[in-house]
Design an enzyme around this catalytic site. Structure first.
Site, mmCIF file in Angstrom:
data_model
loop_
_atom_site.group_PDB
_atom_site.id
_atom_site.type_symbol
_atom_site.label_atom_id
_atom_site.label_comp_id
_atom_site.label_asym_id
_atom_site.label_seq_id
_atom_site.Cartn_x
_atom_site.Cartn_y
_atom_site.Cartn_z
ATOM 1 N N GLY A 11 0.835 -1.216 0.000
ATOM 2 C CA GLY A 11 0.000 0.000 0.000
ATOM 3 C C GLY A 11 0.859 1.251 0.000
ATOM 4 O O GLY A 11 1.923 1.264 0.606
ATOM 5 N N VAL A 23 17.088 8.600 -0.603
ATOM 6 C CA VAL A 23 17.928 7.494 -1.099
ATOM 7 C C VAL A 23 18.702 7.946 -2.340
ATOM 8 O O VAL A 23 19.922 7.748 -2.445
ATOM 9 C CB VAL A 23 17.057 6.245 -1.415
ATOM 10 C CG1 VAL A 23 17.837 5.208 -2.208
ATOM 11 C CG2 VAL A 23 16.528 5.621 -0.125
ATOM 12 N N ARG A 72 1.151 -4.995 -6.000
ATOM 13 C CA ARG A 72 1.293 -6.271 -5.296
ATOM 14 C C ARG A 72 1.595 -7.306 -6.380
ATOM 15 O O ARG A 72 1.083 -7.203 -7.487
ATOM 16 C CB ARG A 72 0.021 -6.599 -4.519
ATOM 17 C CG ARG A 72 -0.328 -5.465 -3.538
ATOM 18 C CD ARG A 72 -1.318 -5.863 -2.503
ATOM 19 N NE ARG A 72 -1.883 -4.684 -1.844
ATOM 20 C CZ ARG A 72 -1.463 -4.187 -0.683
ATOM 21 N NH1 ARG A 72 -0.483 -4.765 -0.016
ATOM 22 N NH2 ARG A 72 -2.036 -3.118 -0.160
ATOM 23 N N GLY A 102 5.549 -2.673 3.629
ATOM 24 C CA GLY A 102 5.166 -3.273 4.903
ATOM 25 C C GLY A 102 5.771 -4.652 5.080
ATOM 26 O O GLY A 102 6.763 -4.990 4.415
ATOM 27 N N ASP A 127 -0.645 2.177 8.504
ATOM 28 C CA ASP A 127 -1.269 1.481 9.644
ATOM 29 C C ASP A 127 -0.410 1.422 10.908
ATOM 30 O O ASP A 127 -0.915 1.089 11.977
ATOM 31 C CB ASP A 127 -1.617 0.029 9.249
ATOM 32 C CG ASP A 127 -2.749 -0.036 8.248
ATOM 33 O OD1 ASP A 127 -3.439 0.983 8.075
ATOM 34 O OD2 ASP A 127 -2.936 -1.102 7.628
ATOM 35 N N ILE A 250 -9.044 8.244 1.431
ATOM 36 C CA ILE A 250 -8.597 9.621 1.725
ATOM 37 C C ILE A 250 -7.420 9.578 2.703
ATOM 38 O O ILE A 250 -6.504 10.387 2.629
ATOM 39 C CB ILE A 250 -9.784 10.420 2.315
ATOM 40 C CG1 ILE A 250 -10.709 10.847 1.183
ATOM 41 C CG2 ILE A 250 -9.326 11.610 3.136
ATOM 42 C CD1 ILE A 250 -11.980 11.499 1.619
ATOM 43 N N ARG A 252 -4.962 7.671 2.842
ATOM 44 C CA ARG A 252 -3.656 7.332 2.256
ATOM 45 C C ARG A 252 -3.005 8.526 1.565
ATOM 46 O O ARG A 252 -1.805 8.529 1.338
ATOM 47 C CB ARG A 252 -3.816 6.233 1.210
ATOM 48 C CG ARG A 252 -4.021 4.876 1.783
ATOM 49 C CD ARG A 252 -3.730 3.841 0.705
ATOM 50 N NE ARG A 252 -4.087 2.533 1.158
ATOM 51 C CZ ARG A 252 -3.308 1.770 1.915
ATOM 52 N NH1 ARG A 252 -2.127 2.202 2.300
ATOM 53 N NH2 ARG A 252 -3.706 0.580 2.278
#
Ligand code: ATP
Length: 319
Positions: A11, A23, A72, A102, A127, A250, A252
């Site tokens: 995500g 980076v 994904r 994650g 999260d 919203i 995210r």
């Protein structure tokens, strides 16, 4: 170490761009070549790589989402898929890879490191569900987005003397709900880590009305589910108009908070430092305000802990 690559996976989370920027700029400062990989592990398998320069990351520190896109990828879960990814990196002459995502992304990075690719993971998820670190990149921004929405709902629900139920993200981890509940002055927080009792909630709403409360605010994590059912039940028992609002995606988006930008910048810098030291299969985290690194396997095994004290605080100060 001569060339490294970076990708975002799982995500998206606000602050991923700030991490990419850190980076790239750190790598260039160390005279490394740096490649961006589009669409996470899927893009890696398909060879969607491009060389980045300092301009590639100009003007992105304040932008939500990820300029590298995210995806994904089921194929990467197979040995064959990961072998293809490793050979793509070899063809491009890349020996180090930074991944932002994650725990699934980290599990993938750990397996890839067994094929000779040096990997470093940055925790990017709203999260905050990676227990080895106090904070993940994106959590603080998502929390502030929720608070902004709660403030607006508070205005309208106190005008109408309503009960508002707000569903926020968090499937197994109630951190967004708990922190938003405390920061937003909610009467109740309903978390996947804790059960809830409908009768108790209805009783407290009625008692609150007697005390002169204009409205009641309930924050519910999505993992618990059933906001509409709860709203119907409250309305039926208390007779008070009750509305459920799902904040959804919203949460995210949006410009990353100062905290997330600084966290992402510090971690992005450190990731390149670790690769230059020859380290592999590590993730970065923050504990007590300090950035640290940890073995990926160890990090994935850290058990989830629940902030009982904050939960108690949320109950006491909402009375
Ligand atoms: P979020 O917390 O936002 O869901 P995540 O990184 O946990 O982020 P996942 O969808 O679980 O998101 O994982 C992202 C990708 O990492 C997967 O699509 C897959 O390509 C890879 N991945 C996940 N689990 C594994 C695994 N066990 N082995 C190899 N690769 C994996």
């Amino acid at each position: 170490m001569k060339s490294i690559a970076i990708l975002t996976s799982g995500g998206d989370a606000p602050g991923m761009n700030a991490a990419i920027r850190a980076v790239v700029r750190t790598a260039l400062d160390k005279d490394l070549k740096v490649f961006g990989v589009n669409r996470g592990y899927s893009g890696l398998i398909n060879g969607e790589l491009f060389e980045m320069n300092r301009e590639s990351v100009s003007d992105i520190i304040h932008r939500g989402g990820t300029i590298l896109r995210t995806a994904r990828c089921e194929e990467f879960k197979t040995e064959e898929g990961r072998k293809r990814a490793a050979s793509v990196l070899k063809v491009f002459g890349i020996d180090g890879l930074v991944v932002i995502g994650g725990n699934g992304t980290f599990a993938g990075a750990q397996l890839l490191s067994k094929l000779g690719v040096k990997t470093i993971g940055l925790p990017g998820t709203i999260d905050n569900d990676l227990p080895y670190t106090d904070y993940t990149i994106g959590f603080d921004t998502a929390l502030n987005t929720v608070l902004d929405a709660i403030n607006k709902l508070r205005d309208t629900s106190s005008s109408h003397e309503r009960v508002s139920i707000v569903e926020v993200m968090g499937r197994d981890c109630g951190d967004i709900a708990l922190h938003a509940g405390v920061g937003g002055g909610a009467e109740f927080v309903i978390l996947p880590e804790k059960g809830y009792n409908e009768e108790e909630i209805c009783k407290n709403i009625l008692q609150g009305k007697v005390k002169g409360k204009l409205h009641s605010l309930i924050i519910m994590a999505e993992g618990v589910g059933g906001t509409d059912e709860l709203a119907n039940k409250i309305e039926e028992v208390t007779g008070i108009e009750t509305r459920a609002t799902k904040l959804g995606h919203i949460q995210r988006g949006g410009s990353p908070s100062a905290f997330d930008r600084v966290l992402a910048s510090r971690m992005g810098y450190k990731a390149v430092e670790l690769l230059c030291q020859g380290k592999t299969s590590k993730v970065l985290g923050m504990k007590n305000g300090k950035i640290f690194d940890m073995d990926i396997n160890e990090a994935l095994e850290v058990p989830r802990s629940f902030d009982e004290e904050l939960y108690t605080i949320s109950k006491i100060i909402s009375n």
